[in-house]
Design a protein around this motif. Sequence first.
Motif, PDB file in Angstrom:
ATOM      1  N   THR A  96     -14.969 -77.051 -46.758  1.00 57.71           N
ATOM      2  CA  THR A  96     -14.319 -77.512 -47.981  1.00 57.71           C
ATOM      3  C   THR A  96     -14.825 -76.896 -49.284  1.00 57.71           C
ATOM      4  OG1 THR A  96     -16.112 -79.510 -48.316  1.00 57.71           O
ATOM      5  CG2 THR A  96     -14.093 -79.679 -46.819  1.00 57.71           C
ATOM      6  N   VAL A  97     -14.047 -77.236 -50.384  1.00 57.34           N
ATOM      7  CA  VAL A  97     -14.589 -76.971 -51.711  1.00 57.34           C
ATOM      8  C   VAL A  97     -15.934 -77.475 -52.081  1.00 57.34           C
ATOM      9  CG1 VAL A  97     -14.066 -77.177 -54.203  1.00 57.34           C
ATOM     10  CG2 VAL A  97     -12.111 -76.587 -52.571  1.00 57.34           C
ATOM     11  N   LEU A  98     -16.219 -78.714 -51.800  1.00 50.25           N
ATOM     12  CA  LEU A  98     -17.524 -79.287 -52.018  1.00 50.25           C
ATOM     13  C   LEU A  98     -18.576 -78.669 -51.181  1.00 50.25           C
ATOM     14  CD1 LEU A  98     -19.170 -81.348 -53.632  1.00 50.25           C
ATOM     15  CD2 LEU A  98     -18.534 -83.178 -51.716  1.00 50.25           C
ATOM     16  N   GLN A  99     -18.292 -78.603 -49.961  1.00 52.41           N
ATOM     17  CA  GLN A  99     -19.297 -77.806 -49.110  1.00 52.41           C
ATOM     18  C   GLN A  99     -19.639 -76.568 -49.511  1.00 52.41           C
ATOM     19  OE1 GLN A  99     -17.087 -78.205 -45.360  1.00 52.41           O
ATOM     20  NE2 GLN A  99     -18.234 -79.953 -44.802  1.00 52.41           N
ATOM     21  N   ASN A 100     -18.780 -75.569 -50.026  1.00 55.17           N
ATOM     22  CA  ASN A 100     -18.944 -74.277 -50.553  1.00 55.17           C
ATOM     23  C   ASN A 100     -20.084 -74.487 -51.844  1.00 55.17           C
ATOM     24  OD1 ASN A 100     -17.572 -71.640 -49.677  1.00 55.17           O
ATOM     25  ND2 ASN A 100     -16.124 -73.171 -49.225  1.00 55.17           N
ATOM     26  N   ALA A 101     -19.678 -75.427 -52.662  1.00 52.30           N
ATOM     27  CA  ALA A 101     -20.439 -75.657 -53.756  1.00 52.30           C
ATOM     28  C   ALA A 101     -21.893 -76.259 -53.506  1.00 52.30           C
ATOM     29  CB  ALA A 101     -19.829 -76.522 -54.911  1.00 52.30           C
ATOM     30  N   VAL A 102     -21.883 -76.957 -52.524  1.00 48.40           N
ATOM     31  CA  VAL A 102     -23.277 -77.575 -52.108  1.00 48.40           C
ATOM     32  C   VAL A 102     -24.133 -76.304 -51.481  1.00 48.40           C
ATOM     33  CG1 VAL A 102     -24.338 -78.666 -50.354  1.00 48.40           C
ATOM     34  CG2 VAL A 102     -22.555 -79.990 -51.611  1.00 48.40           C
ATOM     35  N   LEU A 103     -23.554 -75.538 -50.795  1.00 44.69           N
ATOM     36  CA  LEU A 103     -24.205 -74.323 -50.237  1.00 44.69           C
ATOM     37  C   LEU A 103     -24.932 -73.447 -51.298  1.00 44.69           C
ATOM     38  CD1 LEU A 103     -21.749 -73.302 -47.393  1.00 44.69           C
ATOM     39  CD2 LEU A 103     -24.228 -74.119 -47.154  1.00 44.69           C
ATOM     40  N   GLY A 104     -24.029 -73.278 -52.417  1.00 47.10           N
ATOM     41  CA  GLY A 104     -24.544 -72.570 -53.665  1.00 47.10           C
ATOM     42  C   GLY A 104     -25.645 -73.253 -54.146  1.00 47.10           C
ATOM     43  N   ALA A 105     -25.483 -74.776 -54.457  1.00 50.58           N
ATOM     44  CA  ALA A 105     -26.700 -75.475 -55.042  1.00 50.58           C
ATOM     45  C   ALA A 105     -27.987 -75.179 -53.997  1.00 50.58           C
ATOM     46  CB  ALA A 105     -26.321 -76.817 -55.117  1.00 50.58           C
ATOM     47  N   LEU A 106     -27.862 -75.230 -52.777  1.00 48.56           N
ATOM     48  CA  LEU A 106     -28.950 -74.989 -51.862  1.00 48.56           C
ATOM     49  C   LEU A 106     -29.530 -73.712 -52.134  1.00 48.56           C
ATOM     50  CD1 LEU A 106     -30.175 -76.468 -49.362  1.00 48.56           C
ATOM     51  CD2 LEU A 106     -28.712 -75.068 -47.691  1.00 48.56           C
ATOM     52  N   GLY A 107     -28.867 -72.702 -52.049  1.00 46.07           N
ATOM     53  CA  GLY A 107     -29.225 -71.517 -52.509  1.00 46.07           C
ATOM     54  C   GLY A 107     -30.262 -71.318 -53.790  1.00 46.07           C
ATOM     55  N   GLN A 108     -29.794 -72.124 -54.541  1.00 47.41           N
ATOM     56  CA  GLN A 108     -30.746 -72.156 -55.976  1.00 47.41           C
ATOM     57  C   GLN A 108     -32.024 -72.684 -55.494  1.00 47.41           C
ATOM     58  OE1 GLN A 108     -31.950 -74.626 -58.159  1.00 47.41           O
ATOM     59  NE2 GLN A 108     -32.472 -73.013 -59.534  1.00 47.41           N
ATOM     60  N   ARG A 109     -32.055 -73.409 -54.693  1.00 46.25           N
ATOM     61  CA  ARG A 109     -33.315 -74.347 -54.230  1.00 46.25           C
ATOM     62  C   ARG A 109     -34.157 -73.095 -53.521  1.00 46.25           C
ATOM     63  NH1 ARG A 109     -32.765 -79.982 -51.416  1.00 46.25           N
ATOM     64  NH2 ARG A 109     -32.166 -81.207 -53.173  1.00 46.25           N
ATOM     65  N   GLY A 110     -33.596 -72.116 -52.934  1.00 41.14           N
ATOM     66  CA  GLY A 110     -34.235 -71.067 -52.146  1.00 41.14           C
ATOM     67  C   GLY A 110     -34.413 -71.461 -50.769  1.00 41.14           C
ATOM     68  N   THR A 111     -33.757 -72.647 -50.282  1.00 37.92           N
ATOM     69  CA  THR A 111     -34.118 -73.432 -49.196  1.00 37.92           C
ATOM     70  C   THR A 111     -33.165 -72.815 -48.052  1.00 37.92           C
ATOM     71  OG1 THR A 111     -34.758 -75.476 -50.410  1.00 37.92           O
ATOM     72  CG2 THR A 111     -34.225 -75.454 -47.831  1.00 37.92           C
ATOM     73  N   VAL A 112     -33.654 -72.615 -46.758  1.00 35.63           N
ATOM     74  CA  VAL A 112     -32.899 -72.048 -45.624  1.00 35.63           C
ATOM     75  C   VAL A 112     -31.963 -73.548 -45.092  1.00 35.63           C
ATOM     76  CG1 VAL A 112     -32.764 -71.236 -43.332  1.00 35.63           C
ATOM     77  CG2 VAL A 112     -34.280 -70.393 -45.055  1.00 35.63           C
ATOM     78  N   MET A 113     -30.804 -73.149 -44.843  1.00 31.56           N
ATOM     79  CA  MET A 113     -30.120 -74.468 -44.359  1.00 31.56           C
ATOM     80  C   MET A 113     -30.272 -74.622 -42.804  1.00 31.56           C
ATOM     81  SD  MET A 113     -25.987 -75.296 -44.248  1.00 31.56           S
ATOM     82  CE  MET A 113     -25.785 -74.005 -43.111  1.00 31.56           C
ATOM     83  N   ARG A 114     -30.813 -75.800 -42.518  1.00 28.33           N
ATOM     84  CA  ARG A 114     -30.940 -75.942 -40.743  1.00 28.33           C
ATOM     85  C   ARG A 114     -30.012 -76.735 -40.381  1.00 28.33           C
ATOM     86  NH1 ARG A 114     -36.227 -75.489 -43.065  1.00 28.33           N
ATOM     87  NH2 ARG A 114     -37.652 -73.955 -42.031  1.00 28.33           N
ATOM     88  N   PHE A 115     -29.616 -77.811 -40.838  1.00 27.31           N
ATOM     89  CA  PHE A 115     -28.876 -78.837 -40.469  1.00 27.31           C
ATOM     90  C   PHE A 115     -27.754 -79.119 -41.536  1.00 27.31           C
ATOM     91  CE2 PHE A 115     -32.576 -79.664 -38.108  1.00 27.31           C
ATOM     92  CZ  PHE A 115     -32.450 -79.383 -36.900  1.00 27.31           C
ATOM     93  N   PHE A 116     -26.476 -78.911 -41.434  1.00 28.84           N
ATOM     94  CA  PHE A 116     -25.481 -78.904 -42.282  1.00 28.84           C
ATOM     95  C   PHE A 116     -25.284 -80.321 -42.695  1.00 28.84           C
ATOM     96  CE2 PHE A 116     -21.022 -78.474 -43.985  1.00 28.84           C
ATOM     97  CZ  PHE A 116     -21.479 -77.323 -45.093  1.00 28.84           C
ATOM     98  N   ALA A 117     -24.959 -81.211 -41.662  1.00 29.26           N
ATOM     99  CA  ALA A 117     -24.840 -82.712 -42.168  1.00 29.26           C
ATOM    100  C   ALA A 117     -25.880 -83.412 -43.171  1.00 29.26           C
ATOM    101  CB  ALA A 117     -24.495 -83.517 -40.893  1.00 29.26           C
ATOM    102  N   PRO A 118     -27.321 -83.183 -42.801  1.00 32.21           N
ATOM    103  CA  PRO A 118     -27.941 -83.878 -43.829  1.00 32.21           C
ATOM    104  C   PRO A 118     -28.058 -83.335 -45.254  1.00 32.21           C
ATOM    105  CG  PRO A 118     -29.253 -83.452 -41.826  1.00 32.21           C
ATOM    106  CD  PRO A 118     -27.644 -82.658 -41.530  1.00 32.21           C
TER     107      PRO A 118
END
Length: 251
Positions: A96-118
């Motif tokens: 979704t649009v929101l999911q794409n934006a959240v992934l961007g925000a996660l990248g700003q943290r420099g964090t590796v995404m392990r579990f999408f739902a949390p």
Amino acid sequence: MTEVVLRAERLFKSFGALKATNDVSLDLRKGEIHALIGPNGAGKSTLIQQITGHLASDSGFVELLGTPLTGLGPAQRAQLGLGRTFQISALAMEHTVLQNAVLGALGQRGTVMRFFAPVMRDKSLLAVAQEALAQVGLSAFAGTRTADLSHGQRRQLEVAVALTLKPKVFLMDEPMAGLGLEGATQMIGLLKELRQAAPILLIEHDMDAVFALADRISVLVYGEIIATGTPEEIKVNPEIRRAYLGDEVPA
């Protein structure tokens, strides 16, 4: 003197005998839009890749607010504040649009995404993502699958994803590509607002958009910048007309 936010100094990059960039220097100042124009094959994409760290320069250096970026990869440079949108969409179309934006925000943290739902329940990430969507006018489409957006809305979403990185600089690669008149008009309005958040280095073939937006324009031809000036100076430069603009200059 207006503060220099991004500086590229004496960049060289060769591929065999081809000099893709040849002693290229330019800067981007606070609050401005600096457009980089030139014919296909001029070296614009190579230069942007050198700035973002996707391509190592043969020599020269890039600084962001006085901090040297030599030796840093694209992710590190993004975390320091280089926000980029691409000529070809890099969005996750099934999200979704929101999911794409959240992934961007996660990248700003420099964090590796392990579990999408949390991640999608992280209130701080959601707040950053929702703020970015509001800035580009996509709040009402937060739950929409990205593949179902119009082309213009996807370009807006790319800008929103870049915004989640809290950039100090925007590098925008042909944001008008594929947009009709209405979409281009909306994008021009959006970029005029965004320049207050961070200055924009704009690579664009749409000359109407370039002359509507740019404070300065640099012209790249055969890997070399042949001129930098205000839109008015570029319009009347006979060398630039011969080399590139021709009849494309807006009246």
